[in-house]
Design a protein around this motif. Sequence first.
Motif, PDB file in Angstrom:
ATOM      1  N   ASP A  86       0.847  -1.202   0.000  1.00  4.76           N
ATOM      2  CA  ASP A  86       0.000   0.000   0.000  1.00  4.76           C
ATOM      3  C   ASP A  86       0.879   1.246   0.000  1.00  4.76           C
ATOM      4  OD1 ASP A  86      -0.154   1.024   3.205  1.00  4.76           O
ATOM      5  OD2 ASP A  86       0.503  -1.058   2.777  1.00  4.76           O
ATOM      6  N   ASP A  87       0.318   2.336  -0.462  1.00  6.15           N
ATOM      7  CA  ASP A  87       1.100   3.570  -0.671  1.00  6.15           C
ATOM      8  C   ASP A  87       1.737   4.083   0.610  1.00  6.15           C
ATOM      9  OD1 ASP A  87       0.504   3.392  -3.251  1.00  6.15           O
ATOM     10  OD2 ASP A  87      -0.998   5.014  -3.284  1.00  6.15           O
ATOM     11  N   ASP A  88       0.979   4.030   1.687  1.00 10.10           N
ATOM     12  CA  ASP A  88       1.490   4.564   2.960  1.00 10.10           C
ATOM     13  C   ASP A  88       2.740   3.822   3.403  1.00 10.10           C
ATOM     14  OD1 ASP A  88      -0.382   6.394   3.059  1.00 10.10           O
ATOM     15  OD2 ASP A  88      -1.520   5.576   4.785  1.00 10.10           O
ATOM     16  N   THR A  89       2.621   2.492   3.358  1.00 10.00           N
ATOM     17  CA  THR A  89       3.759   1.674   3.796  1.00 10.00           C
ATOM     18  C   THR A  89       4.964   1.944   2.903  1.00 10.00           C
ATOM     19  OG1 THR A  89       2.137  -0.002   4.373  1.00 10.00           O
ATOM     20  CG2 THR A  89       4.470  -0.666   4.409  1.00 10.00           C
ATOM     21  N   ARG A  92       6.516   5.238   3.792  1.00 13.15           N
ATOM     22  CA  ARG A  92       7.292   5.172   5.050  1.00 13.15           C
ATOM     23  C   ARG A  92       8.621   4.437   4.806  1.00 13.15           C
ATOM     24  NH1 ARG A  92       5.044   1.916   9.269  1.00 13.15           N
ATOM     25  NH2 ARG A  92       6.891   2.412  10.476  1.00 13.15           N
TER      26      ARG A  92
END
Length: 704
Positions: A86-89, A92
């Motif tokens: 996913d984009d968030d991971t 980060r």
Amino acid sequence: MKANILIVEDESIVAQDLQFILEDLGYNASETANSGELAIQKAAQINPDLILMDIRILGEIDGITTAQRILQQFDIPVVYLTAYADDDTIARAKLTSPYGYIIKPFEERELRTTIEIALYKHQQEKQLKENSQWLKTVLNSIGDGVIATDDQGTVIFLNPAAEELTGWSLKQAVGRKSAEVFQIVDATTRKTLADPVVKVLKTGETFHLPKDILLIKQDGQEICVNDSIAPIVSHQGIVPLDDSQGNLVGTVIIFRDVTEQRLAVQNLHRKAFYDSLTNLPNRDWFIERLTDAVERVKRNPDYLFAVLFLDLDRFKIINDSLGHPVGDKLLVAVAKRLLQAVRSFDTVARLGGDEFAIILESLHNPHESCKVAQRIQQELSAPFMIDGQEILTNCSIGIVLSSIDHQKIDDLMRDADIAMYRAKEQGRGCYEIFDTEMRLQVLATSRLENELRVAIAENQLIVHYQPIVSLPTQEITGFEALVRWQHPQKGLISPSEFIPLAEEMGLIITIDLWVLREACCQLKIWQEQDLYSSSITISVNLSSRHFRQPDCLDEIEKIIDEMKIEPSCIKLEITETTLLENTALAAAILAKIKALGIALSLDDFGTGYSSLSYLQQFPLDVLKIDRCFVRNLHQNTKNATIAKALIEIAHQLDLTVVAEGVETEAELAFLSQHSCDGIQGYFFSPPLGITELSKLEIEKVLLK
Ligand code: C2E
Ligand code: MG
Ligand code: MG
């Protein structure tokens, strides 16, 4: 060697599976960790070459945080191996600068490629880091200043030496234009130099700064910099660097402080080539410059230069009477005026003592050298104020002009010297241009010099005697001994022709002492013959050269002693110059002469300074009025007045007056009328050899 890979994975089956695969691929994967904390611990323990990191793992921290901590503490590349995309991971994870991101399920080929790339990239980075660390150490430890700029000439780096040398800190300097931080001027002209960085950026070529450059530090202090080069740096070294498109990416300035070396060299040069008193070039430097000038004439026969030799008038007298410190200050002041009288590219040097020399370069015509000589003499004729005293001097100048025949330095120097002596002979403050006639005369003089030496050795000198007659009694009271040179070819040579030469050569002392000995012998004979009065005296001339040596009386005393002559029968004749040249020493010597019982005559009074104060100041017995005042006494009222006054003053001072050069009866009558004590002159007798003297039996004639 196999690369060590640490597997961070909380599912033991997955971990085991990975271990197999990695071992299969040729890596060492014996270590695994199932939590972030354990992963950090193991990273510290085994320092793996790479970590394969799952993101969702056991423990307090997830894989990304673990990777972050590892990044902070160790230099170990991390590759994520995770099911999350996913984009968030991913965002980060990106912040931890991973070396790869593999999403499960993965293919073995993909895993291997990612690991290989990660290991290679990390290896490269490590190498780069080591290189830059090495470079940093080098830059920090070398003594040379290094300044790097970008392709716009903006400073991007300064090493500590450059900080020290420029006075700018790295922080202050970065972002400024190089010319601001590395501000250089020409040491001689003090003109700001064109920014070498701009030049290098334009040409792409290494640039060496010219010599004699001053770097102006941030606080305004100046240092000499040398060997400063402004090339452009590349990863291969100090050569112009092109990036892939062939454009320059920046420059590097390398420089060092050479102030001390420069000063040392300048000092050496100063010591070797400059006169420490006046700061003018010395003889050696002068000769170097003269050599250059002669070379120019060889290349271009139309090139005209002149050599001037200068000798200060009266310098010896000033030095002796006012002291050496005053003499030194006068020389310094003269040097300054000389520099003012010539152009900046002419050379003014001090050859030694009171001798100066000048090269006038690039003249349009010979007359220009005369104009400069006149200007110099005008400059020097103005009084010098030294230690509150006004000092007057001037100089004699000899000039020699360059010519294609004048190619030897020695010849030029010799001819300038000859011309200077000729100028000196003309009197004070004159100049002379050298011509060949002068050289011929000098040759003749030097021949005469040699002959004079022979004359002394071979007894060619003879003494003539001229009677001195008392006016009231008309009796011969004494004789003056006058030397002559019986030259084997040239016949009888008068003393005026060889005495000045003998004085210059230092031979005069020998001559005078010889004359004294002869005269004493003759006096003894006269005394034994009882021809003249028993108190008859003999006058002997004494050159001023005697007075330059403190022991000058020893020989005189010895001769009188040996001859067993009553000292009161001897009169020594000295001139005013003798008193003037060595006032202090002269006074002491005269006192000793008097103490010996010898009488003193002041000869040729009226030709020199005619200072009446001498008559009082020194212990004199006789004043001899020079024949220039005796000439036509009865007609020339000026001479008559002077002669009359002199006789009166001398009498008041208890001096006996003898008039020289009395030729006529009228002169005799005048002198007799005005109570002159004695006379000497052709009227009675010229100086005669002993044979003629006895033939004449002059006394008998005179008495009756
Ligand atoms: P002085 O000592 O003044 O000597 C007098 C000079 O005047 C002599 O010249 C003499 O011949 C000359 N004289 C004498 N009576 C007359 C006259 O009536 N008319 C003219 N026109 N001249 C007259 P002289 O012998 O040629 O000597 C020239 C100078 O050379 C001397 O001048 C003296 O200064 C110097 N001199 C001569 N002998 C010696 C010497 O043994 N030692 C030194 N140091 N100097 C000497
Ligand atoms: Mg005399
Ligand atoms: Mg005289």
